[in-house]
Design a protein around this motif. Structure first.
Motif, PDB file in Angstrom:
ATOM      1  N   ILE A  64      25.522  31.843  18.454  1.00 32.41           N
ATOM      2  CA  ILE A  64      25.141  30.695  17.633  1.00 32.41           C
ATOM      3  C   ILE A  64      26.329  30.063  16.901  1.00 32.41           C
ATOM      4  O   ILE A  64      26.158  29.104  16.157  1.00 32.41           O
ATOM      5  N   THR A  65      27.535  30.605  17.106  1.00 34.37           N
ATOM      6  CA  THR A  65      28.688  30.106  16.343  1.00 34.37           C
ATOM      7  C   THR A  65      29.325  28.901  17.025  1.00 34.37           C
ATOM      8  O   THR A  65      29.260  27.780  16.532  1.00 34.37           O
ATOM      9  N   GLY A  66      29.940  29.109  18.167  1.00 32.52           N
ATOM     10  CA  GLY A  66      30.529  28.007  18.919  1.00 32.52           C
ATOM     11  C   GLY A  66      31.790  27.435  18.295  1.00 32.52           C
ATOM     12  O   GLY A  66      32.227  27.845  17.222  1.00 32.52           O
ATOM     13  N   VAL A  67      32.387  26.469  19.009  1.00 30.56           N
ATOM     14  CA  VAL A  67      33.571  25.757  18.531  1.00 30.56           C
ATOM     15  C   VAL A  67      33.317  24.260  18.655  1.00 30.56           C
ATOM     16  O   VAL A  67      32.460  23.821  19.429  1.00 30.56           O
ATOM     17  N   VAL A  68      34.063  23.482  17.880  1.00 28.82           N
ATOM     18  CA  VAL A  68      33.920  22.026  17.916  1.00 28.82           C
ATOM     19  C   VAL A  68      34.866  21.459  18.966  1.00 28.82           C
ATOM     20  O   VAL A  68      36.072  21.731  18.954  1.00 28.82           O
ATOM     21  N   LEU A  69      34.336  20.669  19.880  1.00 27.77           N
ATOM     22  CA  LEU A  69      35.142  20.045  20.935  1.00 27.77           C
ATOM     23  C   LEU A  69      35.929  18.858  20.387  1.00 27.77           C
ATOM     24  O   LEU A  69      35.490  18.209  19.427  1.00 27.77           O
ATOM     25  N   PRO A  70      37.091  18.543  20.957  1.00 30.08           N
ATOM     26  CA  PRO A  70      37.888  17.405  20.485  1.00 30.08           C
ATOM     27  C   PRO A  70      37.109  16.093  20.497  1.00 30.08           C
ATOM     28  O   PRO A  70      37.304  15.231  19.625  1.00 30.08           O
ATOM     29  N   ALA A  71      36.218  15.934  21.462  1.00 36.95           N
ATOM     30  CA  ALA A  71      35.439  14.692  21.553  1.00 36.95           C
ATOM     31  C   ALA A  71      34.211  14.721  20.655  1.00 36.95           C
ATOM     32  O   ALA A  71      33.450  13.749  20.605  1.00 36.95           O
ATOM     33  N   GLY A  72      34.032  15.822  19.938  1.00 40.11           N
ATOM     34  CA  GLY A  72      32.867  15.954  19.072  1.00 40.11           C
ATOM     35  C   GLY A  72      31.788  16.788  19.714  1.00 40.11           C
ATOM     36  O   GLY A  72      31.707  16.911  20.936  1.00 40.11           O
ATOM     37  N   GLY A  73      30.971  17.363  18.876  1.00 43.50           N
ATOM     38  CA  GLY A  73      29.897  18.200  19.387  1.00 43.50           C
ATOM     39  C   GLY A  73      30.351  19.637  19.558  1.00 43.50           C
ATOM     40  O   GLY A  73      31.539  19.909  19.770  1.00 43.50           O
ATOM     41  N   PRO A  74      29.409  20.574  19.501  1.00 43.05           N
ATOM     42  CA  PRO A  74      29.764  21.990  19.593  1.00 43.05           C
ATOM     43  C   PRO A  74      29.784  22.498  21.034  1.00 43.05           C
ATOM     44  O   PRO A  74      29.086  21.973  21.906  1.00 43.05           O
ATOM     45  N   LEU A  75      30.606  23.500  21.253  1.00 40.86           N
ATOM     46  CA  LEU A  75      30.575  24.245  22.511  1.00 40.86           C
ATOM     47  C   LEU A  75      30.155  25.670  22.169  1.00 40.86           C
ATOM     48  O   LEU A  75      30.859  26.375  21.443  1.00 40.86           O
ATOM     49  N   HIS A  76      29.012  26.075  22.671  1.00 40.49           N
ATOM     50  CA  HIS A  76      28.544  27.439  22.440  1.00 40.49           C
ATOM     51  C   HIS A  76      28.904  28.317  23.632  1.00 40.49           C
ATOM     52  O   HIS A  76      28.909  27.866  24.774  1.00 40.49           O
ATOM     53  N   PHE A  77      29.224  29.545  23.356  1.00 39.56           N
ATOM     54  CA  PHE A  77      29.534  30.500  24.416  1.00 39.56           C
ATOM     55  C   PHE A  77      28.993  31.868  24.014  1.00 39.56           C
ATOM     56  O   PHE A  77      28.642  32.101  22.854  1.00 39.56           O
ATOM     57  N   THR A  78      28.915  32.763  24.957  1.00 40.86           N
ATOM     58  CA  THR A  78      28.358  34.093  24.704  1.00 40.86           C
ATOM     59  C   THR A  78      29.385  35.161  25.063  1.00 40.86           C
ATOM     60  O   THR A  78      30.431  34.873  25.672  1.00 40.86           O
ATOM     61  N   VAL A  79      29.078  36.391  24.685  1.00 39.23           N
ATOM     62  CA  VAL A  79      29.936  37.525  25.029  1.00 39.23           C
ATOM     63  C   VAL A  79      29.076  38.629  25.633  1.00 39.23           C
ATOM     64  O   VAL A  79      27.882  38.750  25.330  1.00 39.23           O
ATOM     65  N   SER A  80      29.693  39.414  26.488  1.00 38.96           N
ATOM     66  CA  SER A  80      29.090  40.631  26.999  1.00 38.96           C
ATOM     67  C   SER A  80      29.800  41.808  26.341  1.00 38.96           C
ATOM     68  O   SER A  80      31.019  41.760  26.111  1.00 38.96           O
ATOM     69  N   ILE A  81      29.046  42.868  26.041  1.00 39.15           N
ATOM     70  CA  ILE A  81      29.594  43.979  25.260  1.00 39.15           C
ATOM     71  C   ILE A  81      29.243  45.313  25.901  1.00 39.15           C
ATOM     72  O   ILE A  81      28.109  45.527  26.343  1.00 39.15           O
ATOM     73  N   GLY A  82      30.238  46.203  25.936  1.00 43.31           N
ATOM     74  CA  GLY A  82      30.033  47.581  26.362  1.00 43.31           C
ATOM     75  C   GLY A  82      30.290  48.524  25.206  1.00 43.31           C
ATOM     76  O   GLY A  82      31.202  48.307  24.406  1.00 43.31           O
ATOM     77  N   VAL A  83      29.489  49.572  25.101  1.00 47.84           N
ATOM     78  CA  VAL A  83      29.587  50.536  24.003  1.00 47.84           C
ATOM     79  C   VAL A  83      29.968  51.901  24.549  1.00 47.84           C
ATOM     80  O   VAL A  83      29.367  52.378  25.530  1.00 47.84           O
ATOM     81  N   GLY A  84      30.961  52.533  23.932  1.00 47.46           N
ATOM     82  CA  GLY A  84      31.338  53.903  24.266  1.00 47.46           C
ATOM     83  C   GLY A  84      31.318  54.760  23.020  1.00 47.46           C
ATOM     84  O   GLY A  84      31.567  54.268  21.917  1.00 47.46           O
ATOM     85  N   VAL A  85      31.007  56.041  23.175  1.00 50.56           N
ATOM     86  CA  VAL A  85      30.973  56.968  22.043  1.00 50.56           C
ATOM     87  C   VAL A  85      31.876  58.162  22.336  1.00 50.56           C
ATOM     88  O   VAL A  85      32.091  58.526  23.497  1.00 50.56           O
ATOM     89  N   LEU A  86      32.386  58.777  21.284  1.00 48.11           N
ATOM     90  CA  LEU A  86      33.300  59.904  21.414  1.00 48.11           C
ATOM     91  C   LEU A  86      32.590  61.118  22.000  1.00 48.11           C
ATOM     92  O   LEU A  86      31.507  61.496  21.548  1.00 48.11           O
ATOM     93  N   HIS A  87      33.215  61.736  23.015  1.00 44.20           N
ATOM     94  CA  HIS A  87      32.731  62.984  23.597  1.00 44.20           C
ATOM     95  C   HIS A  87      33.571  64.147  23.080  1.00 44.20           C
ATOM     96  O   HIS A  87      34.749  63.955  22.749  1.00 44.20           O
ATOM     97  N   PRO A  88      33.007  65.346  23.036  1.00 47.89           N
ATOM     98  CA  PRO A  88      33.771  66.486  22.503  1.00 47.89           C
ATOM     99  C   PRO A  88      35.077  66.767  23.237  1.00 47.89           C
ATOM    100  O   PRO A  88      36.030  67.264  22.636  1.00 47.89           O
TER     101      PRO A  88
END
Length: 304
Positions: free
Chosen positions: A240-264
């Motif tokens: 929902i954040t996005g960036v403002v384009l030089p010509a005006g108006g927002p550009l929205h984009f998404t991210v993909s996320i991977g989660v890792g946890v510490l193993h013994p």
């Protein structure tokens, strides 16, 4: 500046700490050189003012340990206080790591002048450290320093039996953003990604740019459920954040996320990073704009 005073004379230490506090410095006073090494491992000081005799250790020995990195410390400006009876050994003292000598009893005006000179060196050193450890575009940790700090956190977590998690994220369809809107917009998307992540994580968490549009956040004392919660908050905020384009108006984009946890049996942060990267790859293949958690058998990585 933040100054550590090391002097085994309680009265001398108290007087010097009071003088430095009146000059506007934040001061910590201790008696033993061994304690100075331990405190410098855990805390950040700009200057260490150490007496020629620091409990069971010589002041020169304290300087040597701090300067050569035997104590695992950051760079500090070292000032060794020597009695007025010493007329030689100056070259030897400097060779052992001290940046300069102060004769006792200390002259307050001379002390103030030398600390002013030290502050200039400290500022330059901190700027050099910043340039060497952070990403120039975003201000996040660069890959090398992220791995160094991550290794320290992993060792600390293993030593104390604490949780540690890592989230790895990648901007979806980043090449299309660059190709369609130009590299300036792509750079702003990268900066926006880091700003949004920084707002979602704690100050104690480590945030790094691993390269291109790929980032990671190391979360000390965070279990799997906590890391997934953080990851979903980051993913939602980014959408929902996005960036403002030089010509005006927002550009929205998404991210993909991977989660890792510490193993013994984890011995390096790279191992944890590889599992998060494998989870990130599954998030990309699963449709993007989603969070995936590591699989116990995940050992390979793929393209973003």
């Amino acid at each position: 500046m933040r100054i550590l005073v090391v002097d085994d004379s309680r009265i001398s230490r108290r007087v010097l700490c009071d003088q430095l506090a009146k000059l506007g410095h934040e001061v910590v006073g201790i008696a033993e050189g061994s304690e100075a090494l331990a405190r410098c491992r855990e805390e950040r000081f700009d200057v260490v003012l150490v007496d020629f005799k620091a409990g069971a250790m010589e002041g020169q020995e304290v300087c040597w340990h701090l300067r050569c990195g035997q104590a695992g410390t950051h760079h500090v400006y070292l000032m060794l206080m020597v009695p007025g009876s010493i007329t030689g050994q100056f070259a030897e003292i400097i060779e052992n790591g001290a940046d300069e000598l102060l004769r006792k009893p200390l002259d307050e005006s001379w002390l103030q002048a030398r600390l002013l000179a030290a502050s200039r060196v400290v500022r330059m050193q901190r700027e050099l450290e910043r340039l060497a450890t952070t990403d120039g575009l975003t201000g996040a940790l660069n890959r090398r320093h992220f791995l160094e700090r991550g290794t320290e956190e992993l060792q600390r977590a293993r030593r104390h039996g604490r949780d540690l998690s890592l989230i790895m994220l990648d901007i979806d369809h980043f090449k299309a953003i660059n190709d369609t809107h130009g590299h300036a917009v792509g750079d702003e998307a990268i900066r926006t990604c880091v700003r949004t992540c920084r707002a979602m994580v704690r100050q104690s968490d480590l945030l790094g740019r691993l390269g291109g549009e790929e980032f990671a956040a190391l979360l000390p004392e965070t279990n799997r459920a906590g890391a997934v919660l953080v990851a979903n908050r980051v993913r939602g905020a980014m959408a929902i954040t996005g960036v403002v384009l030089p010509a005006g108006g927002p550009l929205h984009f998404t991210v993909s996320i991977g989660v890792g946890v510490l193993h013994p049996d984890d011995r390096s942060v790279e191992t944890l990073l590889a599992r998060a990267d494998a989870a990130l790859y599954r998030a990309k293949r699963g449709g993007r704009n989603r969070v995936e958690v590591e699989e116990p058998t995940a050992t390979t990585t793929g393209p973003g």
